[in-house]
Design a protein around this motif. Structure first.
Motif, mmCIF file in Angstrom:
data_model
loop_
_atom_site.group_PDB
_atom_site.id
_atom_site.type_symbol
_atom_site.label_atom_id
_atom_site.label_comp_id
_atom_site.label_asym_id
_atom_site.label_seq_id
_atom_site.Cartn_x
_atom_site.Cartn_y
_atom_site.Cartn_z
ATOM 1 N N TRP A 29 49.895 -9.316 60.224
ATOM 2 C CA TRP A 29 49.977 -9.884 58.887
ATOM 3 C C TRP A 29 49.114 -11.131 58.795
ATOM 4 C CZ3 TRP A 29 52.529 -7.034 55.401
ATOM 5 C CH2 TRP A 29 53.458 -6.106 55.867
ATOM 6 N N CYS A 30 48.723 -11.458 57.562
ATOM 7 C CA CYS A 30 47.984 -12.680 57.281
ATOM 8 C C CYS A 30 48.564 -13.303 56.016
ATOM 9 C CB CYS A 30 46.505 -12.379 57.080
ATOM 10 S SG CYS A 30 45.616 -13.706 56.236
ATOM 11 N N HIS A 31 48.928 -14.570 56.111
ATOM 12 C CA HIS A 31 49.376 -15.300 54.922
ATOM 13 C C HIS A 31 48.148 -15.857 54.205
ATOM 14 C CE1 HIS A 31 53.744 -15.265 55.591
ATOM 15 N NE2 HIS A 31 53.425 -15.235 56.874
ATOM 16 N N TRP A 32 48.063 -15.581 52.880
ATOM 17 C CA TRP A 32 46.875 -15.961 52.106
ATOM 18 C C TRP A 32 47.303 -16.896 50.980
ATOM 19 C CZ3 TRP A 32 41.761 -14.739 52.973
ATOM 20 C CH2 TRP A 32 40.861 -15.036 51.950
ATOM 21 N N PRO A 33 46.766 -18.148 50.922
ATOM 22 C CA PRO A 33 47.212 -19.117 49.905
ATOM 23 C C PRO A 33 46.797 -18.694 48.501
ATOM 24 C CG PRO A 33 45.320 -19.949 51.131
ATOM 25 C CD PRO A 33 45.737 -18.690 51.815
ATOM 26 N N PRO A 34 47.674 -18.837 47.513
ATOM 27 C CA PRO A 34 47.362 -18.440 46.130
ATOM 28 C C PRO A 34 46.629 -19.548 45.386
ATOM 29 C CG PRO A 34 49.629 -19.161 46.262
ATOM 30 C CD PRO A 34 49.074 -19.269 47.648
ATOM 31 N N PHE A 35 45.483 -19.997 45.929
ATOM 32 C CA PHE A 35 44.750 -21.108 45.350
ATOM 33 C C PHE A 35 43.565 -20.603 44.539
ATOM 34 C CE2 PHE A 35 46.014 -23.622 49.387
ATOM 35 C CZ PHE A 35 47.286 -23.803 48.857
ATOM 36 N N LYS A 36 43.000 -21.510 43.713
ATOM 37 C CA LYS A 36 41.757 -21.205 43.031
ATOM 38 C C LYS A 36 40.602 -21.266 44.029
ATOM 39 C CE LYS A 36 43.207 -22.750 38.456
ATOM 40 N NZ LYS A 36 42.930 -23.653 37.307
ATOM 41 N N GLN A 37 39.429 -20.775 43.583
ATOM 42 C CA GLN A 37 38.311 -20.571 44.498
ATOM 43 C C GLN A 37 37.929 -21.837 45.269
ATOM 44 O OE1 GLN A 37 36.661 -17.588 45.081
ATOM 45 N NE2 GLN A 37 35.716 -18.724 46.742
ATOM 46 N N GLU A 38 37.798 -22.964 44.571
ATOM 47 C CA GLU A 38 37.337 -24.195 45.228
ATOM 48 C C GLU A 38 38.348 -24.690 46.256
ATOM 49 O OE1 GLU A 38 35.957 -28.740 43.998
ATOM 50 O OE2 GLU A 38 36.355 -27.218 42.451
ATOM 51 N N LYS A 39 39.633 -24.700 45.874
ATOM 52 C CA LYS A 39 40.670 -25.164 46.792
ATOM 53 C C LYS A 39 40.836 -24.191 47.949
ATOM 54 C CE LYS A 39 45.387 -26.928 46.925
ATOM 55 N NZ LYS A 39 46.627 -27.177 46.162
ATOM 56 N N THR A 41 38.471 -22.316 49.319
ATOM 57 C CA THR A 41 37.356 -22.548 50.247
ATOM 58 C C THR A 41 37.614 -23.761 51.130
ATOM 59 O OG1 THR A 41 35.837 -21.626 48.607
ATOM 60 C CG2 THR A 41 34.867 -22.889 50.412
ATOM 61 N N THR A 42 38.097 -24.841 50.504
ATOM 62 C CA THR A 42 38.400 -26.060 51.257
ATOM 63 C C THR A 42 39.495 -25.821 52.284
ATOM 64 O OG1 THR A 42 37.792 -27.383 49.337
ATOM 65 C CG2 THR A 42 39.066 -28.473 51.061
ATOM 66 N N SER A 43 40.550 -25.057 51.889
ATOM 67 C CA SER A 43 41.662 -24.789 52.796
ATOM 68 C C SER A 43 41.205 -24.025 54.026
ATOM 69 C CB SER A 43 42.751 -23.996 52.069
ATOM 70 O OG SER A 43 43.259 -24.722 50.986
ATOM 71 N N ILE A 44 40.316 -23.051 53.831
ATOM 72 C CA ILE A 44 39.825 -22.254 54.958
ATOM 73 C C ILE A 44 38.935 -23.107 55.865
ATOM 74 C CG2 ILE A 44 38.389 -20.286 55.594
ATOM 75 C CD1 ILE A 44 39.367 -18.839 53.142
ATOM 76 N N LYS A 45 38.041 -23.898 55.262
ATOM 77 C CA LYS A 45 37.138 -24.725 56.062
ATOM 78 C C LYS A 45 37.892 -25.739 56.901
ATOM 79 C CE LYS A 45 33.010 -24.517 53.126
ATOM 80 N NZ LYS A 45 32.087 -25.314 52.279
ATOM 81 N N LYS A 46 38.935 -26.335 56.305
ATOM 82 C CA LYS A 46 39.680 -27.397 56.999
ATOM 83 C C LYS A 46 40.831 -26.856 57.838
ATOM 84 C CE LYS A 46 38.602 -31.107 53.748
ATOM 85 N NZ LYS A 46 39.161 -32.179 52.879
ATOM 86 N N CYS A 47 40.982 -25.535 57.894
ATOM 87 C CA CYS A 47 42.072 -24.933 58.669
ATOM 88 C C CYS A 47 43.424 -25.524 58.249
ATOM 89 C CB CYS A 47 41.855 -25.143 60.177
ATOM 90 S SG CYS A 47 41.050 -23.739 60.966
ATOM 91 N N GLU A 48 43.710 -25.431 56.973
ATOM 92 C CA GLU A 48 44.977 -25.988 56.461
ATOM 93 C C GLU A 48 46.159 -25.340 57.167
ATOM 94 O OE1 GLU A 48 47.366 -26.211 52.200
ATOM 95 O OE2 GLU A 48 45.174 -26.250 52.237
ATOM 96 N N ALA A 49 47.206 -26.118 57.378
ATOM 97 C CA ALA A 49 48.391 -25.629 58.099
ATOM 98 C C ALA A 49 49.018 -24.447 57.360
ATOM 99 C CB ALA A 49 49.411 -26.750 58.262
ATOM 100 N N LEU A 50 49.582 -23.519 58.125
ATOM 101 C CA LEU A 50 50.192 -22.314 57.558
ATOM 102 C C LEU A 50 51.432 -22.668 56.755
ATOM 103 C CD1 LEU A 50 50.685 -19.225 57.375
ATOM 104 C CD2 LEU A 50 51.900 -19.397 59.543
ATOM 105 N N ASN A 51 51.559 -22.047 55.579
ATOM 106 C CA ASN A 51 52.772 -22.141 54.766
ATOM 107 C C ASN A 51 53.326 -20.727 54.632
ATOM 108 O OD1 ASN A 51 54.749 -22.350 52.813
ATOM 109 N ND2 ASN A 51 53.601 -23.851 51.595
ATOM 110 N N THR A 52 54.481 -20.482 55.237
ATOM 111 C CA THR A 52 55.044 -19.123 55.250
ATOM 112 C C THR A 52 55.497 -18.654 53.879
ATOM 113 O OG1 THR A 52 57.182 -20.065 55.884
ATOM 114 C CG2 THR A 52 55.766 -19.279 57.660
ATOM 115 N N ASN A 53 55.470 -19.540 52.872
ATOM 116 C CA ASN A 53 55.806 -19.128 51.512
ATOM 117 C C ASN A 53 54.629 -18.441 50.818
ATOM 118 O OD1 ASN A 53 58.490 -20.098 51.428
ATOM 119 N ND2 ASN A 53 57.726 -22.183 51.189
#
Length: 361
Positions: A29-39, A41-53
């Motif tokens: 499985w992969c948790h995918w953040p429900p963000f807009k395109q710009e946010k 991209t930033t989340s992936i680049k900065k390796c944002e911490a996982l949110n299981t929600n």
């Protein structure tokens, strides 16, 4: 040391390929953040911490496709994307070998342009469609169940509870229509089952998002409550009606010192003085001390009580000023003491200037 890594995966729902933070992956499985395109991209680049929600999706992980450089991972993902549509088992083996070979290569010639590549939107749930031919017949209950599992269960995330629900729907459909002579007799009922479960699945994903928002709101409220400043206390200038501020005689100053002997009054005075604020220790002492003591009283005091003057060092007023300064400015105690000494020392000079100003000199 930076231990962030990105892994190239393929989303099972729409077969898109992407480089994502390895921490977002949990098994298949992969948790995918429900963000807009710009946010996003930033989340992936900065390796944002996982949110299981976050909503989750089924994925396939490419072998030897984890990198500690995001730009390189994106480049390799672009390469793998061209070969991600595997139509058959034989093609799968050949193409996957080619992907692994290209992923393991050390060519970084396109790394400079990969940062400007637009990321794809989050994977969408697969739309199911069942269009049986009129000539297709159901030979047994097993055939009906296999078709049902092929079209729905295979593309729906499974947990112990969800699998039980899916199996129940499957068994119900097979029991009701599995022995029919023609498959065209049961698609409407089956699609009703699929619609209900698809609707339920969307509600569950929305529930995850709402839970995440509520958790953030509750955390902010908790933080506000912890940092809340008491605003219901009475101002010191009203609390002691028998004392006229700023104090102009020693009698009122002694009364004020007696009131500060009460611990509750002392703490309220400290909180009140801390609200004056200031850009530096002297600025704070000037703002707060001038509201308590008039220069006509201060001229009779010095910090250590030298040259025939009274000592201010051991007074409760001075202690309240020191604590208030440390509370609002977080400054060194010595700097505050020097500021008090300087302000008290200039009391006579301020009185003289005030007289000259009133006389028009």
């Amino acid at each position: 040391m930076d231990d962030r890594t990105w892994t190239i995966v393929q989303f099972s729902e729409d077969l898109t390929v992407e480089a994502i933070p390895t921490s977002w992956i949990q098994g298949e499985w992969c948790h995918w953040p429900p963000f807009k395109q710009e946010k996003l991209t930033t989340s992936i680049k900065k390796c944002e911490a996982l949110n299981t929600n976050w909503p989750r999706h089924t994925i396939k992980i490419f072998r030897n496709a984890t990198f500690d450089d995001y730009a390189k991972a994106r480049l390799k993902a672009k390469v793998a994307e061209d070969f991600s549509d595997l139509n058959s088992e034989s093609e799968c083996k050949g193409k996957r070998k080619r992907i692994q070979k290209m992923l393991s290569s050390s060519s970084d010639e396109s790394l400079e342009n990969i940062e400007n590549t637009k990321l794809p939107p989050p994977p969408k749930m697969c739309k199911l469609s069942i269009k049986p031919n009129a000539n297709d017949t159901v030979s047994s209950a097993n055939l009906g169940q296999s078709k049902f599992e092929e079209t729905f269960l295979k593309n729906t995330p499974s947990s112990s509870a969800e699998t039980m629900v899916h199996q129940t729907v499957s068994n119900t459909a097979v029991k009701s229509y599995g022995n029919a002579n023609s498959i065209k007799e049961w698609p409407d009922a089956l699609m009703s089952f699929l619609f209900i479960i698809k609707f339920w699945w969307r509600l569950k994903n929305q529930n995850h998002l709402i839970r995440g928002i509520l958790v953030n709101v509750l955390n902010e409220i908790r933080e506000l409550n912890n940092n809340k400043v008491e605003t219901t206390s009475t101002s010191i200038f009203v609390k002691f009606p028998d004392i006229q501020f700023p104090i102009e005689n020693d009698e009122d100053f002694h009364k004020f010192e007696e009131e500060l002997g009460n611990e509750g009054n002392f703490n309220e005075v400290v909180n009140e003085l801390a609200k004056f604020g200031g850009s530096n220790p002297y600025n704070f002492i000037k703002r707060s001390m001038s509201s308590i003591l008039n220069d006509s009283v201060l001229k009779n005091y010095s910090w250590l009580g030298r040259k025939g003057k009274k000592s201010l060092e051991n007074s409760l007023t001075a202690k309240a000023l020191l604590q208030a300064a440390e509370k609002c400015l977080r400054c060194n105690r010595k700097d505050v003491e020097l500021a008090i000494q300087s302000f008290v020392k200039r009391s006579s000079e301020r009185m003289k200037n005030k007289v000259n100003k009133n006389n028009g000199l």
